[in-house]
Enzyme design. Sequence first.
Site, PDB file in Angstrom:
ATOM      1  N   ASP A   1      37.451  42.456  33.201  1.00 32.01           N
ATOM      2  CA  ASP A   1      37.051  41.423  34.161  1.00 32.01           C
ATOM      3  C   ASP A   1      36.118  41.995  35.218  1.00 32.01           C
ATOM      4  O   ASP A   1      35.092  41.408  35.556  1.00 32.01           O
ATOM      5  CB  ASP A   1      38.291  40.809  34.845  1.00 32.01           C
ATOM      6  CG  ASP A   1      39.045  39.881  33.899  1.00 32.01           C
ATOM      7  OD1 ASP A   1      38.686  39.827  32.715  1.00 32.01           O
ATOM      8  OD2 ASP A   1      39.994  39.203  34.348  1.00 32.01           O
TER       9      ASP A   1
ATOM     10  N   ASP B   1      45.837  36.992  32.120  1.00 28.27           N
ATOM     11  CA  ASP B   1      44.463  36.782  31.700  1.00 28.27           C
ATOM     12  C   ASP B   1      44.350  35.545  30.825  1.00 28.27           C
ATOM     13  O   ASP B   1      44.904  35.488  29.725  1.00 28.27           O
ATOM     14  CB  ASP B   1      44.004  38.018  30.923  1.00 28.27           C
ATOM     15  CG  ASP B   1      42.521  38.009  30.675  1.00 28.27           C
ATOM     16  OD1 ASP B   1      41.786  38.121  31.657  1.00 28.27           O
ATOM     17  OD2 ASP B   1      42.115  37.841  29.510  1.00 28.27           O
TER      18      ASP B   1
ATOM     19  N   THR C   1      37.734  33.049  33.174  1.00 25.82           N
ATOM     20  CA  THR C   1      38.206  32.296  32.013  1.00 25.82           C
ATOM     21  C   THR C   1      39.201  31.208  32.402  1.00 25.82           C
ATOM     22  O   THR C   1      39.099  30.083  31.923  1.00 25.82           O
ATOM     23  CB  THR C   1      38.886  33.225  30.984  1.00 25.82           C
ATOM     24  OG1 THR C   1      39.848  34.022  31.663  1.00 25.82           O
ATOM     25  CG2 THR C   1      37.887  34.118  30.311  1.00 25.82           C
ATOM     26  N   THR C   2      40.137  31.552  33.283  1.00 23.73           N
ATOM     27  CA  THR C   2      41.137  30.560  33.658  1.00 23.73           C
ATOM     28  C   THR C   2      40.467  29.387  34.360  1.00 23.73           C
ATOM     29  O   THR C   2      40.742  28.220  34.056  1.00 23.73           O
ATOM     30  CB  THR C   2      42.198  31.192  34.580  1.00 23.73           C
ATOM     31  OG1 THR C   2      42.635  32.412  33.992  1.00 23.73           O
ATOM     32  CG2 THR C   2      43.378  30.283  34.772  1.00 23.73           C
TER      33      THR C   2
HETATM   34  P1  ADP Z   1      39.778  33.590  36.354  1.00 22.54           P
HETATM   35  O1  ADP Z   1      40.239  33.875  34.960  1.00 22.54           O
HETATM   36  O2  ADP Z   1      39.246  32.213  36.496  1.00 22.54           O
HETATM   37  O3  ADP Z   1      38.874  34.642  36.908  1.00 22.54           O
HETATM   38  P2  ADP Z   1      41.715  34.580  38.242  1.00 22.54           P
HETATM   39  O4  ADP Z   1      43.172  34.593  38.022  1.00 22.54           O
HETATM   40  O5  ADP Z   1      40.981  35.866  38.241  1.00 22.54           O
HETATM   41  O6  ADP Z   1      41.117  33.574  37.198  1.00 22.54           O
HETATM   42  O7  ADP Z   1      41.471  33.833  39.615  1.00 22.54           O
HETATM   43  C1  ADP Z   1      40.191  33.599  40.110  1.00 22.54           C
HETATM   44  C2  ADP Z   1      40.254  32.731  41.334  1.00 22.54           C
HETATM   45  O8  ADP Z   1      41.025  33.356  42.358  1.00 22.54           O
HETATM   46  C3  ADP Z   1      38.861  32.527  41.911  1.00 22.54           C
HETATM   47  O9  ADP Z   1      38.711  31.203  42.305  1.00 22.54           O
HETATM   48  C4  ADP Z   1      38.854  33.480  43.098  1.00 22.54           C
HETATM   49  O10 ADP Z   1      37.963  33.053  44.116  1.00 22.54           O
HETATM   50  C5  ADP Z   1      40.271  33.431  43.550  1.00 22.54           C
HETATM   51  N1  ADP Z   1      40.648  34.645  44.291  1.00 22.54           N
HETATM   52  C6  ADP Z   1      40.673  35.905  43.855  1.00 22.54           C
HETATM   53  N2  ADP Z   1      41.074  36.753  44.831  1.00 22.54           N
HETATM   54  C7  ADP Z   1      41.310  35.999  45.908  1.00 22.54           C
HETATM   55  C8  ADP Z   1      41.762  36.263  47.241  1.00 22.54           C
HETATM   56  N3  ADP Z   1      42.040  37.488  47.641  1.00 22.54           N
HETATM   57  N4  ADP Z   1      41.909  35.208  48.066  1.00 22.54           N
HETATM   58  C9  ADP Z   1      41.620  33.973  47.650  1.00 22.54           C
HETATM   59  N5  ADP Z   1      41.208  33.652  46.432  1.00 22.54           N
HETATM   60  C10 ADP Z   1      41.052  34.646  45.564  1.00 22.54           C
HETATM   61 MG    MG Z   2      39.281  36.641  37.321  1.00 20.33          MG
END
Ligand code: ADP
Ligand code: MG
Length: 550
Positions: free
Chosen positions: A396, A65, A98-99
Amino acid sequence: MAENQLGQQYMILPEGASRLLGKEAQRTNIAVGYAVASIVRTTLGPKGMDKMLVSELGDIIITNDGATILQEMNVEHPIAKIMVEIAKTQDKEVGDGTTSAVIIAGELLKNAGSLLEQGIPPAAIIKGYEMARQKSTEILEGIAGKIDINDHDKLLKIALIAMGSKNIGSMDTKKLLAKLALQAIEQVAEKSGNKVTIDRDFIKLEKKEGGSIEETTFINGVLIDKEVSHPGMPKSIKNASIALLDVALEIEKTETDARIEITSPEQMQSFLAQEEKMLKAMADKIAKSKANVVFVQKGIDDVAQHYLAKAGIMAVRRAKKSDMEKLAKATGARLVTSLDDLTPADLGFAGMVEERKISGEQMVFVEKCKDPKSVTIFVRGGAKQTVDEVERALTDSLGALASTAESGKYVTGGGSTEIDVALKLRDYATDVGGREQLAIQAFADALEVVPKTLADSSGMDAIDTLVQLRSKHKGASGKVYGIDVYTNSIADMEKPGVIEPLKVKLQALSSATEASAAILRIDDMISSKGRGGGGGPGGMPQGGMPGAED
Ligand code: ADP
Ligand code: MG
């Protein structure tokens, strides 16, 4: 040491202070901002990696996270702190993304660095970035799809994608958690006309190590991490009438220095008898209101506990203020601040109030409430690290669901949206022309860090993938194409259900833009910290990595 026109020397800064000016300050700040973003970059997406953080006391956190990682790093450098703020704001406003927000900010800074080297002044970059952000909002609103609060299927997908990158077990486990999150959101949602509002503060995440993640449950009411205060009290009450008191059921100690002179044993006796009478009267007042459960924000004297127990009333003392508010929302009780005001109309209802032993500790379940606007998800899991990460995953999901339900709009994920916005921004940049054009292009390039990173993390060639994605998006129905990290291919993101709230994307762009502008505006870093504090301002070695100080 500075010198005025008369040649007199004077001190502006205290001895030992340090200062960075102009280009040097900008270069350092960009490097620091980018370094912070690089730390969380590898955690992005479901194939992202985890970070292990060890505190000074040896506590271990394993997480993916972004917000948690940055907060726990305890960065010192002021610019690093601004980057951490991006994650905090994102978390507070929308609970997810957030990331993404932080790595986009890092990229905006890096690209601004190249523009500065080309002689573009910071003001032009900041203006171009802001124009690009506004245009992105327009583009995003245009490509977003509509979603109804009753569309369970889509909402479940959103909940699932939001927790997708957390390492908390199998897909089935995640589906279970996504369902619980949706149940909670639907229960606390307040609808008026077409408008839905959700106060995430009234979804309590209560965690207790022990059991397995699958034992995580939804409670239609509030779970209180306290015990029933007296062994003689009932431990379980059906159809409870609940009083909430912000009153001490104790004889308050006088605040002044008044002394009571007691000169004989009889006097002592009558004094104690008087006290007991007052405490009994308190218990009587509660019994008279017909309450059979009472939560008290302050203390309860042993004597008062005794009389409450005798009256068959269950009591919990020293309940947290935040829990009292939740109990009020869940049961319909009114928080009473004077016992004389307590009437049956102030009482709330719960189908069941029960003390249960969970992993060796007592907890009070206030459940089966009638249409409660405050609920609990009770998080279980084998180890502290597990329940902590499940809590973050749920946070989240809840954030993503609340954002979606409130705005009623979603976009596709997997980098598809970022690619589409970048493409459209580049067209816009040509229309704008001038120095801002370059900044708008730099903004578009920065957005592509999201698909690039997703490609990297799933072992695809980042450049190839970007090129393919761009050409897909030039086609008429291309906007949904992104990276399917599970099949390592470019695909329509609606098909595997990779969808995300529009609000999360909008917030990520605005906090990233604001933070990078704030950082670019700085051309003078003055630190009055003593000499021992390291090299540059804020005790950081100049241009170095945060946390790597001497
Ligand atoms: P954040 O803190 O930004 O939410 P995450 O680690 O949750 O970071 O990653 C979010 C990113 O991963 C988004 O761009 C989302 O579209 C992408 N994402 C999440 N699940 C999938 C998936 N199954 N296939 C492709 N991209 C994904
Ligand atoms: Mg996320």
